[in-house]
Design an enzyme around this catalytic site. Structure first.
Site, short mmCIF file in Angstrom:
data_model
loop_
_atom_site.label_atom_id
_atom_site.label_comp_id
_atom_site.label_asym_id
_atom_site.label_seq_id
_atom_site.Cartn_x
_atom_site.Cartn_y
_atom_site.Cartn_z
N PRO B 174 8.33 3.02 0.08
CA PRO B 174 6.97 3.00 -0.49
C PRO B 174 5.91 3.36 0.54
CG PRO B 174 7.70 0.79 -0.01
CD PRO B 174 8.87 1.70 0.34
N ALA B 176 3.22 5.17 0.48
CA ALA B 176 1.79 5.08 0.13
C ALA B 176 1.30 3.65 0.36
CB ALA B 176 1.57 5.50 -1.32
N ASP B 177 2.12 2.67 -0.03
CA ASP B 177 1.75 1.27 0.22
C ASP B 177 1.66 0.97 1.71
OD1 ASP B 177 1.71 -0.28 -2.41
OD2 ASP B 177 3.60 0.78 -2.61
N ILE B 178 2.62 1.45 2.47
CA ILE B 178 2.68 1.11 3.90
C ILE B 178 1.53 1.76 4.66
CG2 ILE B 178 4.09 1.31 6.02
CD1 ILE B 178 5.26 -0.65 3.89
N GLY B 181 -1.62 0.15 3.70
CA GLY B 181 -1.74 -1.16 4.35
C GLY B 181 -2.17 -1.05 5.80
#
Lengths: 398, 398
Positions: B174, B176-178, B181
């Site tokens: 993932p 895009a999430d990392i 973040g």
């Protein structure tokens, strides 16, 4: 520390949160320059030291020199030869007046330049010294060459990317460099905050490999908790279906049916109404078991009409779906334009040639945005040396 | 601000650079919890507010609940229902005593809770309020559902990943999430540093899409500088060959021949000596033009022997190469073990079940490492409320 910063009408810093922080940057290519670019974006004074006459090797990757252009805004460039005593002394004088040093040579190289942490910390104990490498400064792989493709291979990410029955694939961008760079920025900022309490510097060892493994958090936990290797699933979700990419008659798009309610909405699309009668597709557990058969049927239907039609039908029903955009579509996308996510730089300096580049990945942080275009080699050598030694104090190295 | 921190024998902070910073975390699933986990890793007191009885939806993704486990160490969990006046008031009281708020609801949701920035800033003007979403708080796509797969599709990354003649592929984690973040952490820390100068808070708008586009920096610059779309190249390098993944008789590996010297070294491997006589492979420009023919021949030879043999031959000659590791190989890799890149957590709380997880992506930063395992739902409700209201001051929400 933030002496030259002032506060604007809204109460925010005019020049950015890192204004007053000076970074001596002896890094090249990607992870290091990306790190210092983010710091420059936030207002730090980044002085990029480059080998006289040649400079950062990424200056030659092209045309159009995209690696260099996209990693070097908001910096000054000074030509300083670290192989000579004169260059090394200039570097040490700059370090005496700096807060942070960033390097991404192969482990051991800074020691050969007599610029390793132990040496430098003696003259500047409160320096934050950040080394970025592919595999870190310790361990049996530390000496190995650090190319993004290699780190993607060793991290396990490649083994998780691609078609289940195809080759292991790399992600289509240098994500080991980017995630490594972000990790470096976070740890440098943490160390600057710590220094305010302790007055002490720090040595930071960033391995792109360590950073990239965080992208695999879930797979690593799944494997270590269950003992079962996590199979490569292509674009699919390991637990839910249909949840992946699909071909329309004209292009591919992604769609996620995440629960029973969404499945009911999906089969309310007239072209999929017949799936309601198939017992093998009734419950999510059935659809997982009979996934191949189900996907074949869904593919067949989707292929008959263009993506625009399907995306509208899915949207109406609240089912998450998006087209898989090409880069030209991304760059001209109305959403990205309205958000101002892309910025312009001029390169080469003075050429009048303006190129579009992704901007800072945040909105409304105290940041000076693009204050400087990517510098020409040695563009600021004289300026940097005169700041250090006064006018005429020393001739520009190189 | 760092009142409870102390300095250890080496002059470093005992509890981490963010000790004394309190984070109210109303985020769920991935990008938000990943952000606050990194802040907890650096010593912040992260209070995760969860819906009574149910909590973060990622608690139910599994078994083995890998998303929850890998994003929630170093936090406390308190059950507080933001839909009720009582819960909202507890949240506001926590915010009054906090420094940072992180949320990743769909844009507009915090306004429905009457916890939007305008409202909250009135009672806590120096709060750093960070909203994380797929597409950001502004622009025509801002309301759309934010799933990593969708953001990978819209960013252009999928169109750049996969076989040139195959489907567009997502990266196998993932990202895009990392990357979203990491962007959130950097911008929050920048805003905390700014607050020390100005005394003012900030609203931060993080779009996972903006962050992920930075992975495509080079392709976007190339496209906008040349007007030519950047073709998907699979595992290959757009300018150099052979530089990609290759099949041995037993497994795949990656290899990068980056210049003429490396090519000479490559054809000094006895099995490839015959390539020296092929005029179409003489110079790098020829090898690029005749890439398909060259790769077919290289594949044929590599397929005859196991990877271990080839990697040894390549290593001897200084040609960068690595095996494409599986996750079980990564987790048990001697280098990763020696660096201590993986850590252990216990989950569920009190179970004695220990699971391996990637640790912090830096070495030697002032950080408390893993002080707390991922909390059970509401594990710290009483503790958090008693800190706020004193013993018996209010009954635990939910």
């Amino acid at each position: 520390m933030v002496s030259s910063n002032t506060i604007d009408g809204s109460g925010a810093l005019k020049k950015g949160a890192l204004n007053g922080i000076r970074v001596v940057d002896v890094s090249r290519a990607l992870a290091g320059p990306f790190t210092t670019m983010l710091m420059g974006d936030l207002g730090a004074d980044v002085i990029k030291l480059e080998m006289p006459g040649t400079g950062d090797e990424s200056r030659y990757w092209g045309p159009p020199f995209a690696t260099y252009m996209s990693s070097n805004r908001n910096k000054r460039s000074a030509e300083v030869d670290l192989h000579t005593d004169e260059g090394r002394n200039i570097c040490l004088d700059l370090i005496r007046n700096a807060d942070v040093l960033v390097e991404n040579f192969r482990p051991g190289t800074m020691r050969r330049f007599k610029l390793d942490y132990e040496t430098v910390a003696k003259i500047k104990p409160d320096l934050i010294y950040c080394s970025i490498s592919a595999y870190g400064q310790t361990g049996p792989m530390s000496h190995r060459p650090g190319i993004d493709l290699m780190v993607q291979a060793v991290s396990g990410l490649m083994s998780q990317t691609g078609e289940p029955d195809g080759r292991a694939m790399k992600a289509g961008g240098p994500i080991a460099d980017i995630v490594g760079g972000f990790s470096a920025v976070v740890s440098i900022m943490a160390s600057l905050m710590e220094r305010r309490e302790t007055g002490r510097g720090r040595y930071i060892d960033i391995a792109m490999l360590d950073a990239l493994m965080m992208v695999l958090n879930q797979q690593i936990v799944t494997y270590t908790a269950t003992g079962k290797p996590y199979a490569r699933v292509g674009n699919a979700h390991p637990l839910m279906a249909p949840y992946e990419s699909f071909p329309a008659s004209d292009r591919e798009f992604v769609m996620a049916v995440t629960n029973e309610k969404a499945w009911k909405a999906f089969i309310s699309i007239p072209e999929f109404a017949h799936l309601d009668e198939v017992p093998e597709f009734k419950a999510q557990v059935d659809r997982n078991i009979n996934r191949v058969k189900m996907l074949e049927e869904i593919y067949r239907v989707f292929r008959a009409k263009p993506a625009e039609y399907w995306l509208a039908e899915l949207d109406k029903r609240g089912i998450p779906s998006e087209p898989i955009l090409t880069l030209p579509e991304v760059v001209s996308h109305p959403h990205i334009k309205e958000r101002g996510s892309l910025m312009e730089i001029e390169y080469p300096p003075g050429s009048g040639t303006r190129v579009v580049i992704p901007g800072m990945p945040w909105r409304d942080v105290a940041a000076p945005r693009i204050q400087r275009d990517p510098p020409g080699l040695g563009q600021h050598t004289r300026e940097v040396l005169e700041e250090l030694y006064g006018p005429g104090g020393i001739k520009a190295a190189g």
